[in-house]
Motif scaffolding. Structure first.
Motif, PDB file in Angstrom:
ATOM      1  N   LEU A  54       3.491  25.389  78.364  1.00  0.00           N
ATOM      2  CA  LEU A  54       2.064  25.481  78.657  1.00  0.00           C
ATOM      3  C   LEU A  54       1.801  26.265  79.937  1.00  0.00           C
ATOM      4  N   ARG A  55       2.666  26.091  80.923  1.00  0.00           N
ATOM      5  CA  ARG A  55       2.485  26.874  82.158  1.00  0.00           C
ATOM      6  C   ARG A  55       2.608  28.366  81.880  1.00  0.00           C
ATOM      7  N   GLY A  56       3.419  28.696  80.883  1.00  0.00           N
ATOM      8  CA  GLY A  56       3.557  30.094  80.499  1.00  0.00           C
ATOM      9  C   GLY A  56       2.266  30.683  79.960  1.00  0.00           C
ATOM     10  N   GLU A  57       1.353  29.815  79.541  1.00  0.00           N
ATOM     11  CA  GLU A  57       0.037  30.252  79.073  1.00  0.00           C
ATOM     12  C   GLU A  57      -1.001  30.198  80.186  1.00  0.00           C
ATOM     13  N   GLY A  58      -0.561  29.839  81.394  1.00  0.00           N
ATOM     14  CA  GLY A  58      -1.491  29.750  82.511  1.00  0.00           C
ATOM     15  C   GLY A  58      -2.219  28.430  82.619  1.00  0.00           C
ATOM     16  N   ILE A  59      -1.733  27.420  81.912  1.00  0.00           N
ATOM     17  CA  ILE A  59      -2.361  26.095  81.940  1.00  0.00           C
ATOM     18  C   ILE A  59      -1.771  25.270  83.080  1.00  0.00           C
ATOM     19  N   ALA A  60      -2.619  24.562  83.809  1.00  0.00           N
ATOM     20  CA  ALA A  60      -2.162  23.664  84.872  1.00  0.00           C
ATOM     21  C   ALA A  60      -1.644  22.382  84.239  1.00  0.00           C
ATOM     22  N   VAL A  61      -0.387  22.051  84.499  1.00  0.00           N
ATOM     23  CA  VAL A  61       0.262  20.931  83.812  1.00  0.00           C
ATOM     24  C   VAL A  61       1.007  20.041  84.797  1.00  0.00           C
ATOM     25  N   GLU A  62       0.909  18.734  84.579  1.00  0.00           N
ATOM     26  CA  GLU A  62       1.735  17.735  85.258  1.00  0.00           C
ATOM     27  C   GLU A  62       2.386  16.878  84.170  1.00  0.00           C
ATOM     28  N   THR A  63       3.401  16.114  84.553  1.00  0.00           N
ATOM     29  CA  THR A  63       4.032  15.203  83.595  1.00  0.00           C
ATOM     30  C   THR A  63       4.050  13.790  84.160  1.00  0.00           C
ATOM     31  N   ALA A  64       4.021  12.821  83.253  1.00  0.00           N
ATOM     32  CA  ALA A  64       4.063  11.409  83.635  1.00  0.00           C
ATOM     33  C   ALA A  64       4.926  10.686  82.612  1.00  0.00           C
ATOM     34  N   VAL A  65       6.121  10.287  83.033  1.00  0.00           N
ATOM     35  CA  VAL A  65       7.062   9.627  82.132  1.00  0.00           C
ATOM     36  C   VAL A  65       6.867   8.114  82.215  1.00  0.00           C
ATOM     37  N   PHE A  66       6.351   7.530  81.134  1.00  0.00           N
ATOM     38  CA  PHE A  66       6.309   6.065  81.022  1.00  0.00           C
ATOM     39  C   PHE A  66       6.138   5.681  79.560  1.00  0.00           C
ATOM     40  N   ASP A  67       6.514   4.442  79.250  1.00  0.00           N
ATOM     41  CA  ASP A  67       6.493   3.917  77.888  1.00  0.00           C
ATOM     42  C   ASP A  67       5.131   3.279  77.631  1.00  0.00           C
ATOM     43  N   VAL A  68       4.363   3.850  76.690  1.00  0.00           N
ATOM     44  CA  VAL A  68       3.012   3.353  76.445  1.00  0.00           C
ATOM     45  C   VAL A  68       2.990   1.982  75.780  1.00  0.00           C
ATOM     46  N   THR A  69       4.143   1.475  75.341  1.00  0.00           N
ATOM     47  CA  THR A  69       4.184   0.133  74.749  1.00  0.00           C
ATOM     48  C   THR A  69       4.538  -0.937  75.769  1.00  0.00           C
ATOM     49  N   ASP A  70       4.725  -0.538  77.024  1.00  0.00           N
ATOM     50  CA  ASP A  70       5.082  -1.458  78.104  1.00  0.00           C
ATOM     51  C   ASP A  70       3.863  -1.603  79.015  1.00  0.00           C
ATOM     52  N   PHE A  71       3.203  -2.757  78.967  1.00  0.00           N
ATOM     53  CA  PHE A  71       1.953  -2.961  79.693  1.00  0.00           C
ATOM     54  C   PHE A  71       2.090  -2.676  81.184  1.00  0.00           C
ATOM     55  N   ALA A  72       3.140  -3.205  81.813  1.00  0.00           N
ATOM     56  CA  ALA A  72       3.325  -3.009  83.254  1.00  0.00           C
ATOM     57  C   ALA A  72       3.597  -1.541  83.581  1.00  0.00           C
ATOM     58  N   ALA A  73       4.403  -0.884  82.738  1.00  0.00           N
ATOM     59  CA  ALA A  73       4.713   0.534  82.963  1.00  0.00           C
ATOM     60  C   ALA A  73       3.467   1.395  82.810  1.00  0.00           C
ATOM     61  N   VAL A  74       2.614   1.044  81.866  1.00  0.00           N
ATOM     62  CA  VAL A  74       1.369   1.796  81.673  1.00  0.00           C
ATOM     63  C   VAL A  74       0.487   1.683  82.902  1.00  0.00           C
ATOM     64  N   LYS A  75       0.286   0.469  83.386  1.00  0.00           N
ATOM     65  CA  LYS A  75      -0.575   0.283  84.559  1.00  0.00           C
ATOM     66  C   LYS A  75      -0.042   1.056  85.753  1.00  0.00           C
ATOM     67  N   ALA A  76       1.273   0.956  85.987  1.00  0.00           N
ATOM     68  CA  ALA A  76       1.875   1.670  87.115  1.00  0.00           C
ATOM     69  C   ALA A  76       1.758   3.173  86.934  1.00  0.00           C
ATOM     70  N   GLY A  77       1.981   3.653  85.710  1.00  0.00           N
ATOM     71  CA  GLY A  77       1.917   5.086  85.446  1.00  0.00           C
ATOM     72  C   GLY A  77       0.519   5.643  85.620  1.00  0.00           C
ATOM     73  N   VAL A  78      -0.476   4.931  85.116  1.00  0.00           N
ATOM     74  CA  VAL A  78      -1.866   5.381  85.245  1.00  0.00           C
ATOM     75  C   VAL A  78      -2.296   5.344  86.705  1.00  0.00           C
ATOM     76  N   ASP A  79      -1.940   4.281  87.417  1.00  0.00           N
ATOM     77  CA  ASP A  79      -2.299   4.188  88.830  1.00  0.00           C
ATOM     78  C   ASP A  79      -1.660   5.316  89.641  1.00  0.00           C
ATOM     79  N   ARG A  80      -0.435   5.688  89.282  1.00  0.00           N
ATOM     80  CA  ARG A  80       0.231   6.782  89.995  1.00  0.00           C
ATOM     81  C   ARG A  80      -0.486   8.107  89.746  1.00  0.00           C
ATOM     82  N   ILE A  81      -0.877   8.353  88.492  1.00  0.00           N
ATOM     83  CA  ILE A  81      -1.610   9.587  88.189  1.00  0.00           C
ATOM     84  C   ILE A  81      -2.901   9.644  89.001  1.00  0.00           C
ATOM     85  N   GLU A  82      -3.629   8.551  89.013  1.00  0.00           N
ATOM     86  CA  GLU A  82      -4.895   8.503  89.748  1.00  0.00           C
ATOM     87  C   GLU A  82      -4.680   8.754  91.240  1.00  0.00           C
ATOM     88  N   ALA A  83      -3.599   8.213  91.790  1.00  0.00           N
ATOM     89  CA  ALA A  83      -3.359   8.331  93.226  1.00  0.00           C
ATOM     90  C   ALA A  83      -2.746   9.663  93.624  1.00  0.00           C
TER      91      ALA A  83
END
Length: 255
Positions: A54-83
């Motif tokens: 995607l960056r090769g197309e000029g798109i601004a991209v970040e990545t966030a590795v977490f398991d969407v079926t893990d409630f605690a991991a989701v909360k931590a992952g979303v909070d990290r993105i926001e922060a």
């Protein structure tokens, strides 16, 4: 002026399950519309490769590795993105799996797996992101359902159940969160050429059936889902709420 309604410049979009297939295509479409996209999945290597594409197309991209079926991991992952990355303006709940078997032989552990991947994840990520959106008084959530939310087919009854749940959870999210300025809608893809459907794509008999059953007469291409996603993620849909937009080549329109 009308085209500006679809402009996503300055907005950040989190797309779950976006290392490949529909999720990656939707991220690409949102990025081309101006959004900064955050790719999510469990495989960091796959996400990095997708991000480079995607960056090769000029798109601004970040990545966030977490398991969407893990409630605690989701909360931590979303909070990290926001922060660390920024406020999530758009959420696309795309992550999901398919497991086929006759219903009478369907293993209980596989039922639990598909429910966690296809339903729990939508609730977990949706709730975690909405808590931030509610505080800001705005936000767009696009859940990926399926034409199987309305129609069943042999050997996929549990998948059908999960997508029916996504349809109704979308309505529930709208009912609870519209008052806070959120628009929550869903896309119902038909039959698309994706890794999830590879077994069907490789089956000549199924492809022949699909070509007859679909008024458009062919498999869908993942990029054909981008327009609906951009619409639902943009200011063009500020009074669209609790709806499911089927992108299925006409399958549900005909017997």
């Amino acid at each position: 002026m009308s085209l500006k309604l679809f402009d996503l410049t300055g907005r950040t979009a989190l797309v779950t399950g976006s290392g490949q297939g529909i999720g990656l295509s939707l991220a690409e479409g949102l990025g081309r519309a101006g959004a900064r996209v955050v790719l999510n999945g469990r495989d960091g290597g796959k996400l990095d490769a997708a991000a480079e594409r995607l960056r090769g197309e000029g798109i601004a991209v970040e990545t966030a590795v977490f398991d969407v079926t893990d409630f605690a991991a989701v909360k931590a992952g979303v909070d990290r993105i926001e922060a660390e990355i920024g406020a999530i303006d758009i959420l696309v709940n795309n992550a999901g799996i398919q497991r086929r078997a006759p219903l009478e032989d369907y293993p209980a552990e596989t039922w639990d797996l598909i429910m966690r991947a296809n339903v729990d994840s939508v609730f977990f990520v949706g709730q975690a992101v909405a808590r931030h959106m509610i505080g800001r008084g705005r936000g767009k959530i696009v859940n990926i359902a399926s034409l199987q939310a309305q129609a069943a087919r042999y050997s996929i009854a549990p998948y059908t159940a999960t997508k029916g749940a996504v349809l109704n959870l979308t309505k529930g999210m709208c009912t609870d969160w519209a008052r806070h300025g959120l628009q929550v809608n869903a896309i119902g893809p038909g039959y698309f050429e994706t890794p999830l459907n590879q077994a069907l794509v490789d089956d000549p008999k199924f492809t022949e059936w699909l070509q007859v059953r679909t008024p458009t007469g062919r498999w869908g291409k993942v990029e054909e889902l981008q327009g609906a996603c951009i619409f639902l993620a943009s200011d063009a849909s500020t009074f669209v709420n609790g709806q499911i937009v089927y992108v299925d080549g006409g399958v549900l329109a005909t017997l």
